[in-house]
Design a protein around this motif. Structure first.
Motif, short mmCIF file in Angstrom:
data_model
loop_
_atom_site.label_atom_id
_atom_site.label_comp_id
_atom_site.label_asym_id
_atom_site.label_seq_id
_atom_site.Cartn_x
_atom_site.Cartn_y
_atom_site.Cartn_z
N SER A 83 0.83 -1.20 0.00
CA SER A 83 0.00 0.00 0.00
C SER A 83 0.87 1.25 0.00
O SER A 83 0.59 2.20 -0.72
CB SER A 83 -0.98 -0.06 1.17
OG SER A 83 -0.73 0.96 2.09
N ARG A 118 3.85 1.52 -1.20
CA ARG A 118 4.47 1.64 -2.53
C ARG A 118 3.49 2.30 -3.50
O ARG A 118 3.84 3.20 -4.26
CB ARG A 118 4.85 0.26 -3.06
CG ARG A 118 6.26 -0.16 -2.72
CD ARG A 118 6.55 -1.52 -3.29
NE ARG A 118 6.59 -1.52 -4.75
CZ ARG A 118 6.58 -2.63 -5.49
NH1 ARG A 118 6.51 -3.80 -4.90
NH2 ARG A 118 6.62 -2.55 -6.79
N MET A 119 2.24 1.83 -3.45
CA MET A 119 1.22 2.38 -4.35
C MET A 119 1.00 3.85 -4.10
O MET A 119 0.93 4.67 -5.01
CB MET A 119 -0.11 1.64 -4.13
CG MET A 119 -0.29 0.46 -5.05
SD MET A 119 -1.83 -0.39 -4.68
CE MET A 119 -2.96 0.96 -4.48
N ILE A 120 0.91 4.18 -2.81
CA ILE A 120 0.62 5.56 -2.46
C ILE A 120 1.79 6.47 -2.84
O ILE A 120 1.61 7.54 -3.40
CB ILE A 120 0.27 5.66 -0.96
CG1 ILE A 120 -1.11 5.04 -0.74
CG2 ILE A 120 0.30 7.10 -0.48
CD1 ILE A 120 -1.44 4.75 0.70
N ALA A 168 3.93 5.96 -5.21
CA ALA A 168 3.94 6.11 -6.66
C ALA A 168 2.87 7.10 -7.10
O ALA A 168 3.11 7.95 -7.97
CB ALA A 168 3.73 4.75 -7.32
N ALA A 169 1.71 6.99 -6.48
CA ALA A 169 0.62 7.87 -6.87
C ALA A 169 0.96 9.32 -6.55
O ALA A 169 0.65 10.23 -7.33
CB ALA A 169 -0.67 7.44 -6.16
N LEU A 206 3.09 10.68 -9.10
CA LEU A 206 2.27 10.94 -10.28
C LEU A 206 1.49 12.24 -10.15
O LEU A 206 1.37 13.02 -11.09
CB LEU A 206 1.28 9.79 -10.50
CG LEU A 206 1.83 8.57 -11.23
CD1 LEU A 206 0.84 7.44 -11.15
CD2 LEU A 206 2.14 8.92 -12.67
N ALA A 230 -8.98 14.37 -12.99
CA ALA A 230 -8.36 13.09 -12.64
C ALA A 230 -7.34 13.26 -11.54
O ALA A 230 -7.30 12.49 -10.57
CB ALA A 230 -7.69 12.49 -13.89
N VAL A 231 -6.54 14.31 -11.66
CA VAL A 231 -5.51 14.55 -10.65
C VAL A 231 -6.13 14.84 -9.29
O VAL A 231 -5.73 14.28 -8.27
CB VAL A 231 -4.58 15.71 -11.09
CG1 VAL A 231 -3.71 16.14 -9.91
CG2 VAL A 231 -3.72 15.28 -12.25
N GLN A 257 -8.99 14.01 -8.23
CA GLN A 257 -9.65 12.79 -7.73
C GLN A 257 -8.63 11.87 -7.07
O GLN A 257 -8.83 11.36 -5.97
CB GLN A 257 -10.27 12.06 -8.92
CG GLN A 257 -11.64 11.49 -8.65
CD GLN A 257 -12.18 10.84 -9.91
OE1 GLN A 257 -11.91 11.31 -11.02
NE2 GLN A 257 -12.92 9.78 -9.75
N LEU A 258 -7.52 11.70 -7.77
CA LEU A 258 -6.44 10.85 -7.26
C LEU A 258 -5.91 11.43 -5.96
O LEU A 258 -5.66 10.71 -4.98
CB LEU A 258 -5.35 10.75 -8.32
CG LEU A 258 -4.18 9.81 -8.09
CD1 LEU A 258 -4.66 8.44 -7.67
CD2 LEU A 258 -3.34 9.70 -9.35
N ARG A 310 -8.33 10.87 -3.05
CA ARG A 310 -8.32 9.46 -2.72
C ARG A 310 -7.08 9.15 -1.88
O ARG A 310 -7.11 8.47 -0.87
CB ARG A 310 -8.27 8.74 -4.07
CG ARG A 310 -8.52 7.30 -4.09
CD ARG A 310 -9.96 6.97 -3.95
NE ARG A 310 -9.96 5.64 -3.36
CZ ARG A 310 -10.95 5.07 -2.75
NH1 ARG A 310 -12.07 5.70 -2.64
NH2 ARG A 310 -10.82 3.87 -2.24
N LEU A 311 -6.00 9.73 -2.36
CA LEU A 311 -4.70 9.51 -1.74
C LEU A 311 -4.65 10.09 -0.34
O LEU A 311 -4.17 9.47 0.60
CB LEU A 311 -3.66 10.20 -2.62
CG LEU A 311 -2.28 9.65 -2.61
CD1 LEU A 311 -2.32 8.16 -2.82
CD2 LEU A 311 -1.49 10.31 -3.71
N LEU A 321 -6.10 8.03 2.27
CA LEU A 321 -5.39 6.80 2.63
C LEU A 321 -3.97 7.02 3.09
O LEU A 321 -3.37 6.18 3.74
CB LEU A 321 -5.33 5.88 1.40
CG LEU A 321 -6.66 5.36 0.90
CD1 LEU A 321 -6.59 5.08 -0.59
CD2 LEU A 321 -7.05 4.13 1.68
#
Lengths: 70, 427
Positions: B324, B326-328, B330-331, B334, B363-364, B366-367, B370-371, B374
Motif C-alpha cells: 500500500s 508503494r502504491m501511495i 507512486a501515486a 504521479l 483526474a488529478v 480525484q487521485l 483518494r490519496l 489513505l
C-alpha cells in the motif's frame, strides 16, 4: 480472487504505478483497483479461525470434508 | 545285529525311499506294529542301499539328504562374503557365500526378495537368514535365504542410491522443478496418519500462527506394509479433489525402518506428480529421504513444515502495508508530475481551457483526494513517524527490532537514520 492472486495483482499495480509514462486516468483506475484489492485482502486476513477437517472420498469418487472431532 | 546299522526310525511316508509312497500308504493302513521295521516290508533283511540289489535311486539319495538336512537345521543367520551374484531370468537370485575356508551356494527366491531393499553386490559382507537344504536336481547343498542384511546398512543405502539415481536421471530432483509455495494457502492438505504426532503438531502450529486456514487431513498409514500404497493413494486423492493449495506429507520422527515408505520410489513419484506444491516433513533431522528430495520444500519436522507453509497474520499485514505504501508513494509522484503538466497545459492554452485539461485536472484532484484519505503522510504530519528496516519493510513491533540494529524513521518531511539502543516490550 485468492489471496495469492490479490498479492500478485497488488505487486503488479505498484510496479506499474512506479513506472514512467502512465496516463493519469489509467493511474487512477489502477490505484482504485489496488485499493479495492488491499481492502479485500485485509478483510480476508481478519477472517476466521483455523479449521481442521478430514477428506472423505465417496463411493462415486467425489469428495466431502468433515470437521474433525476434537 | 552283525554290524548292520539299525533302520532309521523316520516315518516312512516322509522318507519314501523308493518313491512308492502311494502303495506303501495302502500297506500302512492299518498302522503297522512298531518293530521289526524293515522285515515287515521287504523280503530281504537288507536295508535299502545295503547291497547292489537294494540300491536306491539318485533321487532317493538326494531327497533323503534334503529331508535330513531340513529336519536337522532350524532357519539360522549365517554370515559371509558374497561372490558370483546372478539375478536369473526367472527372477531368483543365485550367489555364493564364503569365508576363508568354505563356501555355500545360496538362493533367494523371487517371492522372498520383497523384504530385501536391494540385490547385494559381490564382495559385500552380509548376514543371511535362511534354511539349509539340498537342491536335488544338482545334488548340491543350498542355503535358501529369506532375509538378508549387509554390513553397514549397505543394502538400504544401495537401494536409496539406485532410486535416487533413477529419479535424478528423469530430472525429478532438478531444482528448477521446485515450485514456489503459496504465500497464504487457504487449504492445506496433510497426508499422514490420523493418530500420529505429525498431524497434531501441524494443527498446533497453524492455530498459533495463522488464521483463515483450513487443514484437511488425508489419512494414510506412514509405517508398515501398507504405508507406501496408502501414501500414494492419499496423494492421488488430493489431486483428484483439487481444492488444496498445498500438501504436507510426512510423519513424526522415528526409527530408521519406519521411514522406509518415504524412501520408496512410487511414493517419490506420487509426490512429484502432485498438482499442488508439496512440503515433505519426514521428521528425521539427519537422514534425508527420497521424498524430501522430490518435494518442493523439505522441512525437518512437521512443525517446521507448518511454519514454512503459513505466514502469521502480522507478517501478511506488513506485506499488505508495504504494497500500500508503494502504491501511495507512486501515486504521489504521479500527482506532483500531473499537477505540473496540468499547470503547463493550463498556461499553454491560457484562456480557452480545453476539455482535455479539464479532464486531467479532474483526474488529478480525484487521485489526490483518494490519496489523502489513505495516505500515511497525513498521519505523519500530525507528528507520528514510521520505522522502516532494511529493504523498506515497516517495523511495527518490538519483535522487529534487535539491539544496535540500524533503521530509518520516516517523518513528515524526510528520513532520519537511527539505531536501536534498547528494546522493551510493553506489558
Amino acid at each position: 480472487m485468492t489471496f495469492e492472486e490479490r498479492l500478485a495483482r497488488l505487486e503488479a499495480i505498484a510496479t506499474e504505478l512506479e513506472g514512467d509514462d502512465l496516463e493519469l486516468a489509467k493511474a487512477l483506475a489502477l490505484f482504485e483497483e489496488g485499493i479495492e484489492n488491499l481492502r479485500a485482502a485485509s478483510e480476508e486476513l481478519a477472517k476466521a479461525d483455523v479449521r481442521v477437517q478430514k477428506l472423505v472420498e465417496r463411493v462415486d469418487g467425489t469428495f466431502r470434508t468433515v470437521d474433525a472431532r476434537e | 545285529m552283525s554290524g548292520r546299522r539299525p533302520p532309521r526310525q523316520t516315518p516312512r511316508a516322509e522318507l519314501d525311499l523308493f518313491g512308492t509312497a502311494a502303495s506303501m500308504a495302502k500297506i500302512e493302513a492299518p498302522p503297522p506294529p512298531p518293530a521289526p521295521v524293515v522285515s515287515e516290508y521287504f523280503d530281504s533283511d537288507a536295508y535299502p542301499g545295503e547291497t547292489a540289489q537294494t540300491a536306491v535311486t539318485v533321487s532317493t539319495l538326494t531327497q533323503t539328504a534334503r529331508d535330513v538336512l531340513e529336519g536337522a537345521f532350524v532357519p539360522i543367520w549365517v554370515r559371509g562374503e558374497i561372490t558370483d551374484f546372478k539375478s536369473h531370468r526367472n527372477g531368483h537370485w543365485y550367489f555364493c557365500m564364503r569365508d576363508r575356508g568354505s563356501q555355500i551356494k545360496c538362493v533367494v527366491w523371487n517371492r522372498d526378495q520383497r523384504s530385501i531393499p536391494a540385490p547385494p553386490d559381490d564382495g559385500m559382507q552380509i548376514a543371511a537368514y535362511g534354511r539349509l537344504t539340498v537342491y536335488p536336481t544338482r545334488g548340491e547343498m543350498q542355503f535358501a535365504i529369506t532375509r538378508l542384511e549387509a554390513e553397514g546398512d549397505g543394502l538400504r543405502r544401495k537401494a536409496l542410491e539406485v532410486t535416487r539415481a533413477r529419479l535424478e536421471a528423469e530430472g525429478l530432483l532438478d531444482p528448477s522443478r521446485k515450485r514456489r509455495l503459496p504465500r497464504h494457502p487457504r487449504i492445506i492438505a496433510v497426508v499422514t496418519s490420523l493418530d500420529g504426532a505429525a498431524l497434531h503438531d501441524i494443527i498446533a502450529v497453524v492455530k498459533r500462527r495463522a488464521a483463515g486456514v483450513r487443514i484437511v487431513a488425508v489419512p494414510a498409514a506412514v509405517q508398515g506394509d501398507n504405508a507406501r500404497q496408502e501414501i500414494c493413494y492419499a496423494l492421488d486423492q488430493v489431486n483428484r479433489w483439487g481444492k488444496a493449495d498445498l500438501v504436507i506429507v510426512g510423519r513424526g520422527g522415528g526409527a530408521h525402518e519406519d521411514l522406509s515408505a518415504f524412501n520408496d520410489e512410487r511414493v517419490a513419484r506420487a509426490v512429484a506428480a502432485c498438482s499442488v506444491p508439496t512440503i515433505s516433513a519426514v521428521g528425521h533431522e539427519i537422514d534425508i529421504s527420497i521424498c524430501d528430495l522430490v518435494a518442493d520444500h523439505r522441512a525437518p519436522t512437521p512443525s517446521a513444515a507448518a511454519e514454512t507453509a503459513t505466514r502469521t497474520r502480522a507478517e501478511l499485514q506488513a506485506e499488505l502495508r508495504d504494497l500500500s505504501s508503494r502504491m501511495i508513494g507512486a501515486a504521489q509522484t504521479l500527482i506532483v508530475g500531473g499537477e505540473q503538466v496540468v499547470r503547463r497545459l493550463g498556461r499553454e492554452v491560457a484562456s480557452n481551457a480545453s476539455s482535455h485539461v479539464v479532464h486531467r485536472r479532474a483526474a488529478v484532484s480525484q487521485l489526490a483526494a483518494r490519496l489523502h484519505a489513505l495516505s500515511p503522510l497525513a498521519t505523519l504530519s500530525r507528528g507520528y513517524a514510521i520505522a522502516r528496516g532494511e529493504g523498506g519493510a515497516t517495523l511495527s513491533s518490538t519483535a522487529a527490532f534487535t539491539s544496535d540494529m540500524p533503521f530509518d524513521l520516516v517523518v513528515r518531511d524526510g528520513v532520519v537514520s537511527a539505531r536501536v539502543e534498547r528494546v522493551e516490550k510493553s506489558a
